[in-house]
Write a protein that holds these residues in place. Sequence first.
Motif, short mmCIF file in Angstrom:
data_model
loop_
_atom_site.label_atom_id
_atom_site.label_comp_id
_atom_site.label_asym_id
_atom_site.label_seq_id
_atom_site.Cartn_x
_atom_site.Cartn_y
_atom_site.Cartn_z
N LEU A 36 -8.36 -10.82 2.05
CA LEU A 36 -6.93 -11.46 2.15
C LEU A 36 -7.04 -11.91 3.72
CD1 LEU A 36 -4.38 -8.70 0.63
CD2 LEU A 36 -5.24 -10.84 -0.28
N ARG A 37 -7.54 -11.41 4.54
CA ARG A 37 -7.58 -11.95 5.97
C ARG A 37 -8.71 -13.36 5.88
NH1 ARG A 37 -11.26 -12.51 10.27
NH2 ARG A 37 -12.87 -11.57 9.20
N LEU A 38 -9.59 -13.16 4.99
CA LEU A 38 -10.53 -14.49 4.91
C LEU A 38 -9.68 -15.55 4.27
CD1 LEU A 38 -13.82 -12.66 4.15
CD2 LEU A 38 -13.27 -13.96 6.29
N THR A 39 -8.71 -15.39 3.57
CA THR A 39 -7.89 -16.63 2.89
C THR A 39 -7.26 -17.40 3.80
OG1 THR A 39 -5.67 -15.40 2.80
CG2 THR A 39 -7.27 -15.10 0.90
N ALA A 40 -6.94 -16.55 5.29
CA ALA A 40 -6.32 -17.46 6.45
C ALA A 40 -4.98 -17.83 6.05
CB ALA A 40 -7.25 -18.65 6.97
N ARG A 41 -4.08 -17.16 4.98
CA ARG A 41 -2.97 -17.51 4.47
C ARG A 41 -2.12 -16.56 5.45
NH1 ARG A 41 -1.45 -21.67 3.52
NH2 ARG A 41 0.46 -21.09 2.40
N PRO A 42 -0.89 -16.90 5.85
CA PRO A 42 0.22 -16.09 6.36
C PRO A 42 0.24 -14.77 5.53
CG PRO A 42 1.09 -18.14 6.38
CD PRO A 42 -0.38 -18.27 5.50
N ARG A 43 0.32 -13.62 6.10
CA ARG A 43 0.46 -12.22 5.41
C ARG A 43 1.26 -11.26 6.13
NH1 ARG A 43 -4.13 -14.18 7.39
NH2 ARG A 43 -5.33 -12.82 8.83
N MET A 44 1.64 -10.40 5.38
CA MET A 44 2.34 -9.22 5.73
C MET A 44 1.73 -7.87 5.06
SD MET A 44 6.40 -8.03 5.41
CE MET A 44 7.04 -8.77 6.89
N ALA A 45 1.50 -7.00 5.72
CA ALA A 45 1.19 -5.78 5.02
C ALA A 45 2.56 -4.77 5.08
CB ALA A 45 0.27 -4.88 5.66
N VAL A 75 0.89 -1.28 0.02
CA VAL A 75 -0.01 -0.10 -0.07
C VAL A 75 0.81 1.30 -0.11
CG1 VAL A 75 -1.48 1.37 1.47
CG2 VAL A 75 -2.08 -0.75 1.03
N ASP A 76 0.53 2.26 -0.79
CA ASP A 76 1.10 3.60 -0.58
C ASP A 76 0.24 4.22 0.33
OD1 ASP A 76 1.97 6.15 -1.20
OD2 ASP A 76 1.15 6.44 -2.90
N ALA A 77 0.80 4.57 1.70
CA ALA A 77 0.11 5.04 2.72
C ALA A 77 0.28 6.50 2.70
CB ALA A 77 0.50 4.48 3.92
N SER A 78 0.64 7.15 1.49
CA SER A 78 0.48 8.60 1.54
C SER A 78 -0.87 8.97 0.85
CB SER A 78 1.52 8.98 0.45
OG SER A 78 1.42 8.93 -0.78
N ARG A 79 -1.89 8.14 0.95
CA ARG A 79 -3.03 8.64 0.45
C ARG A 79 -4.15 8.05 1.61
NH1 ARG A 79 -5.76 4.01 -1.03
NH2 ARG A 79 -4.87 2.24 -1.64
N GLN A 133 -5.51 -5.31 12.19
CA GLN A 133 -6.56 -6.06 12.26
C GLN A 133 -6.43 -7.11 11.08
OE1 GLN A 133 -10.23 -3.83 12.62
NE2 GLN A 133 -9.15 -2.00 13.23
N HIS A 134 -5.94 -6.86 10.24
CA HIS A 134 -6.13 -8.01 9.05
C HIS A 134 -4.70 -8.70 8.77
CE1 HIS A 134 -9.28 -5.21 8.35
NE2 HIS A 134 -10.04 -6.16 7.71
N PHE A 135 -3.59 -8.52 9.39
CA PHE A 135 -2.12 -9.08 8.91
C PHE A 135 -1.54 -9.55 10.03
CE2 PHE A 135 -3.60 -6.13 5.56
CZ PHE A 135 -3.37 -7.01 4.36
#
Length: 462
Positions: A134-143, A117-121, A164-166
């Motif tokens: 992506l949370r519902l995939t239940a796969r390991p994830r990083m933001a 994500v470009d968090a400047s917006r 809350q999601h990663f």
Amino acid sequence: MKSLPTFAIVGHPNEGKSSIIATLSQDDTIAISPTPGETVRLQRFQLRAGHEAVIEFVDTPGFQNPQAALRWFRENEELGPARLEAFIQRFESDADFHHDCELLRPVVDGAGIIYVVDASRPMTSVDAAEMEILRLTARPRMAIINPKTQETRFFDGWKNAFRQHFNSVRTFNAQQARYVDRIELLEALKSIDQDWEPALSRAVELLKLERQRCIERTSEAIVDHLEQALQCQCVSFLEKESGVELEKRRLEDEYRAKLKKIEARFRDQVREVYSVRRVSIQLPEDSVLREDLFSEKAWQALGLTRQQLVVAGGLLGAGIGVGADLAAGGVTFGIFASIGAALGAGSALLKGKALARSKIMQLPLGGLKVTVGPNLSEQFPFVQLDRDLLYARVVANWAHARRETELALDVASEKAGVSGQWNQSQLRVVTNFIRAVRKGAAESIESEGKALKALLVDSLSD
């Protein structure tokens, strides 16, 4: 999990997914377009340590219809873990969900997720829908927050949503990331799933070993370059004495051009070592590394301090100048007229910016031999070493997502070079090599070259 750790790089179009992959995989051939939606199908890129692939990154299209996709996911909660694969089977022929299906394929196959994500917006409802899928995939994830501008006022909002999601949240600027930043990010990936830790630990270890090999290859290239620069000279023959001055100036220009060519070849070598192939790294106008090797600015910023120069002059002075003059067998003039032991330390301060030794020798059968070089200044090899070390550090920390041809270097201080920090013991290592090259003793060049390489490896490993 697959034997090769694999991560799908997922996110909204034009958020910097391709840039993240280019920097992490150290591949500057990856196309990075400012136009949103250029990536329409999966592309796989491997991060390699030498010849071995250690991590695979999958570039994916951006989400196409995330809010509608999320509604389907929520309406089919009873499918449980099979919901992801069922979504692809249901919509893979539907043009409205083509990109959504494509980006989820590697996740079905077991890949972890890196959400960019470009968090400047500010965050939108569309972003929220993407993160929930992506949370519902239940796969390991990083933001990953990939800041494309200096705007930071939306960061806290993004971070709260990410938590809350990663499993993990990192800030990573793909355009500015150095080697240490890349390693830290890869280390952090271990935390998103304990089962992946052994494979990722091995990958990081192999990458560190490969880094050490790159440093050693670069150090060898610097030693070779310095030897060539110290031996560089230009020679011509004249029938009459009247053209000597003109010929000497022509040879000085030729000598400078020859040194420049040798340096350019060295820089090509360094870029090859660190896989910086697409970008030539043109240095800015005010960069000391862009200055001519013999410019006033370069000699002020690089090389030894006056105090060190006195020490180096003393270490180099014993016998070298006398030997060189006797070997020339002719007339030596200019500022390099004598560099014998008696003048060693004192003359070092005086000869700082001199170009090179020029000699004219009367030939036995008539005519004159005019020679420019090699350079016998005590400062010259240290200025050259500093230029090589600074350039190597720039390339070694180059972010492969960068596409600009200009960059700024922090060399504003009076002594920006590395050699200005060396102690007497370290100066002795360098001067021993210089003396060996000037004497032309092959065995000594080899042995002293190994000692110099070890010093350079330490300098580049800092």
